[in-house]
Scaffold this motif. Structure first.
Motif, PDB file in Angstrom:
ATOM      1  N   GLY A 167      35.310 -41.603 -10.848  1.00 25.17           N
ATOM      2  CA  GLY A 167      35.962 -40.687 -11.773  1.00 25.17           C
ATOM      3  C   GLY A 167      35.273 -39.340 -11.822  1.00 25.17           C
ATOM      4  N   TYR A 168      35.525 -38.628 -12.892  1.00 15.03           N
ATOM      5  CA  TYR A 168      34.957 -37.285 -13.063  1.00 15.03           C
ATOM      6  C   TYR A 168      34.244 -37.241 -14.412  1.00 15.03           C
ATOM      7  CZ  TYR A 168      37.750 -36.173  -9.023  1.00 15.03           C
ATOM      8  OH  TYR A 168      38.287 -36.174  -7.766  1.00 15.03           O
ATOM      9  N   ARG A 169      33.083 -37.886 -14.425  1.00 14.79           N
ATOM     10  CA  ARG A 169      32.276 -37.960 -15.629  1.00 14.79           C
ATOM     11  C   ARG A 169      30.931 -37.293 -15.390  1.00 14.79           C
ATOM     12  NH1 ARG A 169      33.872 -41.405 -19.648  1.00 14.79           N
ATOM     13  NH2 ARG A 169      35.664 -42.734 -19.183  1.00 14.79           N
ATOM     14  N   ALA A 170      30.358 -36.757 -16.452  1.00 14.47           N
ATOM     15  CA  ALA A 170      29.055 -36.103 -16.370  1.00 14.47           C
ATOM     16  C   ALA A 170      28.228 -36.461 -17.582  1.00 14.47           C
ATOM     17  CB  ALA A 170      29.215 -34.586 -16.266  1.00 14.47           C
ATOM     18  N   LEU A 171      26.929 -36.565 -17.380  1.00 13.83           N
ATOM     19  CA  LEU A 171      25.968 -36.767 -18.468  1.00 13.83           C
ATOM     20  C   LEU A 171      25.121 -35.507 -18.574  1.00 13.83           C
ATOM     21  CD1 LEU A 171      24.423 -38.524 -20.559  1.00 13.83           C
ATOM     22  CD2 LEU A 171      22.991 -39.323 -18.647  1.00 13.83           C
ATOM     23  N   VAL A 172      25.096 -34.896 -19.764  1.00 13.77           N
ATOM     24  CA  VAL A 172      24.314 -33.683 -20.000  1.00 13.77           C
ATOM     25  C   VAL A 172      23.388 -33.933 -21.175  1.00 13.77           C
ATOM     26  CG1 VAL A 172      24.358 -31.232 -20.548  1.00 13.77           C
ATOM     27  CG2 VAL A 172      26.153 -32.208 -19.089  1.00 13.77           C
ATOM     28  N   VAL A 173      22.068 -33.841 -20.935  1.00 16.97           N
ATOM     29  CA  VAL A 173      21.054 -34.096 -21.956  1.00 16.97           C
ATOM     30  C   VAL A 173      20.270 -32.809 -22.188  1.00 16.97           C
ATOM     31  CG1 VAL A 173      19.027 -35.457 -22.582  1.00 16.97           C
ATOM     32  CG2 VAL A 173      20.881 -36.514 -21.261  1.00 16.97           C
ATOM     33  N   GLY A 174      20.126 -32.428 -23.454  1.00 15.08           N
ATOM     34  CA  GLY A 174      19.403 -31.209 -23.779  1.00 15.08           C
ATOM     35  C   GLY A 174      18.430 -31.389 -24.922  1.00 15.08           C
ATOM     36  N   ASP A 175      17.157 -31.122 -24.694  1.00 15.63           N
ATOM     37  CA  ASP A 175      16.105 -31.044 -25.693  1.00 15.63           C
ATOM     38  C   ASP A 175      15.982 -32.287 -26.573  1.00 15.63           C
ATOM     39  OD1 ASP A 175      13.995 -29.916 -27.112  1.00 15.63           O
ATOM     40  OD2 ASP A 175      15.330 -28.943 -28.579  1.00 15.63           O
ATOM     41  N   PRO A 176      15.787 -33.467 -26.009  1.00 12.50           N
ATOM     42  CA  PRO A 176      15.534 -34.635 -26.852  1.00 12.50           C
ATOM     43  C   PRO A 176      14.193 -34.504 -27.562  1.00 12.50           C
ATOM     44  CG  PRO A 176      15.190 -35.173 -24.544  1.00 12.50           C
ATOM     45  CD  PRO A 176      15.768 -33.800 -24.568  1.00 12.50           C
ATOM     46  N   PRO A 177      14.105 -34.887 -28.859  1.00  8.51           N
ATOM     47  CA  PRO A 177      12.833 -34.793 -29.582  1.00  8.51           C
ATOM     48  C   PRO A 177      11.823 -35.780 -29.016  1.00  8.51           C
ATOM     49  CG  PRO A 177      14.465 -35.965 -30.895  1.00  8.51           C
ATOM     50  CD  PRO A 177      15.187 -35.436 -29.693  1.00  8.51           C
TER      51      PRO A 177
ATOM     52  N   ALA B 107      16.623 -24.944 -23.765  1.00  4.64           N
ATOM     53  CA  ALA B 107      17.188 -26.108 -23.077  1.00  4.64           C
ATOM     54  C   ALA B 107      18.521 -26.507 -23.693  1.00  4.64           C
ATOM     55  CB  ALA B 107      16.202 -27.276 -23.141  1.00  4.64           C
ATOM     56  N   ARG B 108      18.626 -26.373 -25.012  1.00 10.20           N
ATOM     57  CA  ARG B 108      19.898 -26.682 -25.676  1.00 10.20           C
ATOM     58  C   ARG B 108      20.986 -25.709 -25.240  1.00 10.20           C
ATOM     59  NH1 ARG B 108      17.811 -26.953 -31.773  1.00 10.20           N
ATOM     60  NH2 ARG B 108      15.697 -27.167 -30.969  1.00 10.20           N
ATOM     61  N   ARG B 109      20.639 -24.426 -25.172  1.00  8.25           N
ATOM     62  CA  ARG B 109      21.629 -23.431 -24.741  1.00  8.25           C
ATOM     63  C   ARG B 109      22.093 -23.727 -23.323  1.00  8.25           C
ATOM     64  NH1 ARG B 109      18.097 -19.990 -27.556  1.00  8.25           N
ATOM     65  NH2 ARG B 109      17.081 -19.276 -25.644  1.00  8.25           N
ATOM     66  N   GLU B 110      21.147 -24.056 -22.458  1.00  8.41           N
ATOM     67  CA  GLU B 110      21.508 -24.379 -21.080  1.00  8.41           C
ATOM     68  C   GLU B 110      22.431 -25.591 -21.028  1.00  8.41           C
ATOM     69  OE1 GLU B 110      19.389 -26.613 -17.402  1.00  8.41           O
ATOM     70  OE2 GLU B 110      18.226 -25.000 -18.316  1.00  8.41           O
ATOM     71  N   ALA B 111      22.074 -26.651 -21.767  1.00 13.01           N
ATOM     72  CA  ALA B 111      22.876 -27.878 -21.743  1.00 13.01           C
ATOM     73  C   ALA B 111      24.295 -27.617 -22.249  1.00 13.01           C
ATOM     74  CB  ALA B 111      22.191 -28.959 -22.570  1.00 13.01           C
ATOM     75  N   ARG B 112      24.420 -26.835 -23.303  1.00 19.03           N
ATOM     76  CA  ARG B 112      25.756 -26.542 -23.843  1.00 19.03           C
ATOM     77  C   ARG B 112      26.576 -25.728 -22.851  1.00 19.03           C
ATOM     78  NH1 ARG B 112      22.675 -25.505 -28.928  1.00 19.03           N
ATOM     79  NH2 ARG B 112      22.930 -27.380 -30.221  1.00 19.03           N
ATOM     80  N   ALA B 113      25.931 -24.765 -22.189  1.00 24.26           N
ATOM     81  CA  ALA B 113      26.649 -23.946 -21.207  1.00 24.26           C
ATOM     82  C   ALA B 113      27.126 -24.799 -20.027  1.00 24.26           C
ATOM     83  CB  ALA B 113      25.744 -22.813 -20.711  1.00 24.26           C
TER      84      ALA B 113
END
Length: 346
Positions: free
Chosen positions: A108-118, A129-135
């Motif tokens: 399929g067409y799935r993606a996992l995007v993880v940004g700045d886990p504590p 890192a959060r800005r990058e992940a959201r973009a």
């Protein structure tokens, strides 16, 4: 393939690498590395080539080849990765772990995007890192991907976040996996080297090796320089991040991942977002991987940081990331009767 050999002093090269990585203005070091690491008889040919595809192994993957400059200049615009374009490929070595051939491809067409886990009180958060992940997530969604967003705000629970990430990694057959977080290098226990996803919790090469579905593209951004770690462990990770990137990058290539991007040292927030946005725009627009990486490096070349060279990019230059097929739009009903008929068919 012709294999070239050259002798060099490892301690001397390590010192030059450390200087080149941590000082964006270190032009002398990057040119000295070029002189030391390339065979004399091949320097002119390598310097004049259009594109480079380097075969690297465990001993050479941590070298920042992307920074090296020829033509007697250490200026970034003359770097091999900017002038010509440069990708890496895993070189099989005797006795090394073989490349896996049995992983299932994503359907399929799935993606996992993880940004700045504590990752605990002594590990600073990474707004960049959060800005990058959201973009990145937004671009993938615009291209028709279903994106699993694990992007953590300041009030996120560090106890449960790592478990959420660990289970999400195996939950779906992802075509794209993107991480933007801290990295940690463990010299005493190398198998614990990896990405920080929680307090004393790391995503390691072992975790990546256990994925039964092999993604097409994995992007690992191990640290944004916008917030520098306070502890000695994080400072060590900053200084040895090129080894972290090589460790995870080579494991992913052995897994059969077709394209891998791993940051080899701490990156500037703005330049990192610029690199990621350009890379995904190019790939999702139908461009080949080699060209996409080259364009991403040029877009991140800002004259004040060396983020453009931080990314170790492994894979086939002709790889193309598939965009999700667009769904045909059905005409809107023009009457109540037609609406009822459409609902009956549905």
């Amino acid at each position: 393939v012709d294999r070239l050999s050259v002798e060099f002093d490892g301690d001397k090269v390590d010192a030059l690498i450390d200087g080149a990585i941590h000082d964006p203005a270190a032009t002398d070091e990057v040119y000295a590395l070029f002189e030391l690491l390339f065979p004399h008889q091949e320097k002119l040919e390598i310097d004049d080539t259009d594109n480079l595809h380097l075969l690297v192994d465990e001993d050479t993957a941590s070298i920042p080849w992307e920074l090296l400059c020829g033509r007697g200049s250490g200026h970034p615009s003359q770097a091999l990765a900017i002038r010509s374009g440069l990708l890496r490929q895993l070189r099989p070595t005797l006795g090394a772990e073989p490349m896996r051939r049995t992983g299932r491809p994503p359907l399929g067409y799935r993606a996992l995007v993880v940004g700045d886990p504590p990752a605990g009180d002594d590990v600073p958060r990474l707004p960049g890192a959060r800005r990058e992940a959201r973009a990145v997530a937004a671009r993938l969604e615009q291209a028709g991907y279903t994106v699993e967003r694990l992007i953590f705000d300041d009030d996120a629970d560090p106890v449960s976040s790592w478990l959420e990430i660990q289970t999400a990694l195996y939950r779906q057959p992802y075509r794209v996996v993107h991480f933007a977080t801290h990295g940690d290098v463990d010299l005493e226990h190398p198998q614990r080297t990896g990405l920080l996803i929680g307090p004393q919790q790391r995503l390691t090469a072992v975790d990546l090796r256990q994925m039964s579905v092999t993604p097409d593209l994995v992007f690992l951004n191990a640290c944004h320089v916008g917030r520098v770690g306070r502890g000695a462990g994080l400072r060590l990770a900053q200084s040895r991040a090129n080894e972290l990137a090589a460790n995870l990058g080579l494991q992913l290539m052995r897994n059969g991942v077709r394209a891998v991007v791993a940051a080899g040292w701490a990156v500037d927030d703005h330049a990192a977002v610029q690199f990621a946005e350009t890379l995904y725009d190019q790939l999702l627009g139908g461009q080949h991987y080699g060209v996409a990486v080259h364009e991403a490096r040029k877009s991140a070349l800002d004259g004040r940081t060396n983020t453009w060279a931080a990314y170790q990019c492994y894979g086939d230059p002709s790889f193309a990331l598939q965009a999700a097929p667009s769904r045909p739009r059905k005409p809107a009903p023009v009457s109540a009767r037609q609406l009822i008929e459409m609902l009956d068919v549905l």
